[in-house]
Design a protein around this motif. Structure first.
Motif, PDB file in Angstrom:
ATOM      1  N   UNK A  48       0.816  -1.222   0.000  1.00 35.35           N
ATOM      2  CA  UNK A  48       0.000   0.000   0.000  1.00 35.35           C
ATOM      3  C   UNK A  48       0.856   1.282   0.000  1.00 35.35           C
ATOM      4  N   UNK A  49       2.014   1.255   0.686  1.00 38.96           N
ATOM      5  CA  UNK A  49       2.875   2.452   0.704  1.00 38.96           C
ATOM      6  C   UNK A  49       3.494   2.681  -0.681  1.00 38.96           C
ATOM      7  N   UNK A  98      12.495  -3.270   3.929  1.00 38.78           N
ATOM      8  CA  UNK A  98      12.299  -1.822   3.719  1.00 38.78           C
ATOM      9  C   UNK A  98      12.830  -1.104   4.960  1.00 38.78           C
ATOM     10  N   UNK A  99      13.679  -0.112   4.706  1.00 39.40           N
ATOM     11  CA  UNK A  99      14.454   0.473   5.797  1.00 39.40           C
ATOM     12  C   UNK A  99      14.337   1.984   5.854  1.00 39.40           C
ATOM     13  N   UNK A 100      14.332   2.491   7.075  1.00 36.69           N
ATOM     14  CA  UNK A 100      14.491   3.933   7.264  1.00 36.69           C
ATOM     15  C   UNK A 100      15.963   4.189   7.553  1.00 36.69           C
ATOM     16  N   UNK A 134      13.745   6.522   2.748  1.00 37.98           N
ATOM     17  CA  UNK A 134      13.119   5.184   2.762  1.00 37.98           C
ATOM     18  C   UNK A 134      13.757   4.348   1.652  1.00 37.98           C
ATOM     19  N   UNK A 135      14.490   3.299   2.039  1.00 35.07           N
ATOM     20  CA  UNK A 135      15.247   2.495   1.062  1.00 35.07           C
ATOM     21  C   UNK A 135      14.771   1.048   1.041  1.00 35.07           C
ATOM     22  N   UNK A 153      10.293  10.217   5.905  1.00 36.74           N
ATOM     23  CA  UNK A 153       9.427  10.216   7.099  1.00 36.74           C
ATOM     24  C   UNK A 153       7.950  10.139   6.693  1.00 36.74           C
ATOM     25  N   UNK A 154       7.606  10.804   5.565  1.00 36.66           N
ATOM     26  CA  UNK A 154       6.202  10.762   5.115  1.00 36.66           C
ATOM     27  C   UNK A 154       5.834   9.339   4.691  1.00 36.66           C
ATOM     28  N   UNK A 155       6.754   8.663   3.984  1.00 34.18           N
ATOM     29  CA  UNK A 155       6.483   7.279   3.559  1.00 34.18           C
ATOM     30  C   UNK A 155       6.353   6.408   4.817  1.00 34.18           C
ATOM     31  N   UNK A 156       7.279   6.633   5.767  1.00 38.43           N
ATOM     32  CA  UNK A 156       7.286   5.834   7.002  1.00 38.43           C
ATOM     33  C   UNK A 156       5.957   5.969   7.736  1.00 38.43           C
ATOM     34  N   UNK A 157       5.447   7.185   7.819  1.00 42.41           N
ATOM     35  CA  UNK A 157       4.201   7.418   8.564  1.00 42.41           C
ATOM     36  C   UNK A 157       3.015   6.779   7.836  1.00 42.41           C
ATOM     37  N   UNK A 158       3.014   6.886   6.490  1.00 44.67           N
ATOM     38  CA  UNK A 158       1.907   6.283   5.721  1.00 44.67           C
ATOM     39  C   UNK A 158       1.913   4.765   5.939  1.00 44.67           C
ATOM     40  N   UNK A 159       3.106   4.180   5.928  1.00 44.83           N
ATOM     41  CA  UNK A 159       3.218   2.734   6.122  1.00 44.83           C
ATOM     42  C   UNK A 159       2.746   2.339   7.535  1.00 44.83           C
TER      43      UNK A 159
END
Ligand SMILES: Cc1cc2nc3c(=O)[nH]c(=O)nc-3n(C[C@H](O)[C@H](O)[C@H](O)COP(=O)(O)OP(=O)(O)OC[C@H]3O[C@@H](n4cnc5c(N)ncnc54)[C@H](O)[C@@H]3O)c2cc1C
Length: 400
Positions: A107-108, A178-180, A195-196, A242-248
């Motif tokens: 979904x992300x 998937x890594x921050x 986000x990698x 950070x935006x991708x991380x929060x959505x995930x």
């Protein structure tokens, strides 16, 4: 009957008929951990029926019903996906494929990934070719996730990653993570995170299992030692991870809010357990008045959570922005904890077995559920952190 409810009813009937024809009988009962299929290069089907069930669901596009067809989904809307879930639950159909790729990364990526990232990773997830791990937490960054230190240095066509991630569930059995990662130390700490996507088979990636009190190991610490990651594996913009991380995390918490309703465990409900283990008086009432009132409290709580789930869904359908989903992870995981504590009180010493023939499978699973329910109030952000978030963004309470 409105046009849309007639359409939903017709779709429900279609789903019911399809499931009746295609879900093998052996896949219509609660699954224990050994019955789950997680896919990936190291994954194997627990049985031939599990394979058949997964393949039929995959071919129908119902492994990821809301994903576009070109990525292996069925391009259904949220209401149709919900109907499939409800109908599967009605016949106790097992989840055909488990995975963080399916529930969280997919979904992300649909929201933040570019076309080639979607083409590379989404079909592979649905086809169960890849299993994903989550690389968020670090030894010094759990609740305070933005303090993470795992560094990715930018080079021409790649990043060089150094550092480690902790509590990476099943990372030793995963193909990708998937890594921050920290790509800048300038400005606010959230603004230097990217986000990698990292192939677990890249030179320099290693995992060490973390042994748990049960003697089993579900978690790893994952180490990155000069790992070369192609630049095209960056999701979203540099330093905007950070935006991708929060959505995930929203997808992760939504999933965890539903955890009790899709329990793989064979545990009975508190009400069923009360019937089996507690004494009743001549009128059929439980003689233990304290447990009787705790059971009533639990039932009311579950009813209220069920109604709030429905409210969340309807608000989403109507495009209304609501704070309800924010509280669901907290409510769902705390309710699961209450349930397992109640079960242990009802079962007494029968609920305390860890192994051995003198206990039933349901009894043995109750203690495991009790331990797991506590972990679930920590994973994906602890209950205290959820309450902080609710206080700040829903109730708008002052920080101090
Ligand atoms: C079952 C499970 C699976 C997990 N899987 C993964 C995974 O695959 N990948 C991954 O990256 N991580 C994973 N985690 C890690 C999880 O995200 C962290 O455990 C969680 O975010 C808490 O971080 P921590 O363990 O460092 O605890 P800490 O942040 O050190 O917190 C310790 C305690 O202090 C409390 N606390 C901390 N800060 C505050 C505050 N500001 N206000 C009030 N209380 C506070 C916390 O609530 C907690 O009770 C998993 C955890 C569990 C339990």
């Amino acid at each position: 009957m409105t046009h849309s409810s007639a359409t939903a009813d017709a779709f429900r009937q279609e789903v019911r008929d399809w499931l009746e024809e295609n879900c093998p009988q052996s896949q219509r009962q609660p699954a224990v951990a050994a019955d789950q299929f997680w896919g990936g290069r190291s994954g194997s089907f627990p049985s031939e029926d599990a394979r058949l069930w997964y393949e039929r669901m995959r071919d129908k596009g119902w492994v990821a019903p809301e994903w576009p067809r070109e990525y292996g989904g069925a391009a259904l809307d949220a209401q149709q996906a919900r109907i499939i879930k409800q109908e599967m639950k009605r016949i106790n159909a097992r989840t055909p494929l488990y995975g963080l790729g399916l529930w969280m990364l997919g979904p992300a990526l649909l929201e933040y990934g570019n076309t080639s990232q979607k083409e590379q990773h989404l079909p592979a997830i649905v086809k169960a070719e890849t299993r994903w791990a989550q690389g968020y937490s670090e030894p010094g960054a759990g609740s305070d996730l933005a303090s993470l230190q795992c560094r990715a240095e930018e080079h021409d066509d790649h990043f060089l990653v150094n550092g480690s991630k902790i509590w990476t569930t099943a990372a030793d059995r995963c193909d990708w993570i998937f890594c921050l990662v920290r790509t800048s130390t300038e400005g606010k700490k959230q603004e230097g995170i990217s986000f990698l996507l990292i192939d677990m088979h890249s030179p320099g990636v290693s995992t060490t299992p973390i042994e748990l009190i049960s003697g089993e190991s579900e978690f790893c610490q994952t180490f990155f030692d000069n790992v070369k990651v192609p630049r095209e594996n960056l999701v979203g913009e540099l330093n905007k991870g950070w935006s991708v991380a929060k959505a995930l995390l929203v997808h992760e918490r939504k999933l965890m809010a539903e955890i009790g309703s899709d329990s793989p465990r064979k545990v009975v409900s508190p009400r069923e357990a009360a019937e089996q283990y507690l004494q009743k008086d001549d009128t059929g009432k439980l003689t233990n008045t304290e447990l009787r009132s705790q059971l009533a409290d639990y039932d009311m709580q579950m009813h209220a959570i069920g109604l709030t789930h429905m409210r969340c869904f309807e608000e989403r359908q109507a495009g209304v922005r609501s704070p309800a989903p924010l509280v669901m992870k907290y409510l769902g995981t705390e309710a699961e904890k209450t349930k397992s504590e109640l079960l242990l009180k009802i079962m007494g010493s029968r609920g305390l077995g860890w192994e051995g023939d003198s206990f039933t499978d349901e009894e043995l699973d109750t203690l495991r559920l009790w331990a797991m329910s506590k972990a679930m109030t920590i994973a994906g952000g602890s209950s205290e952190i959820q309450l902080n978030v609710i206080a700040k963004s829903v109730l708008e309470l002052p920080q101090e």
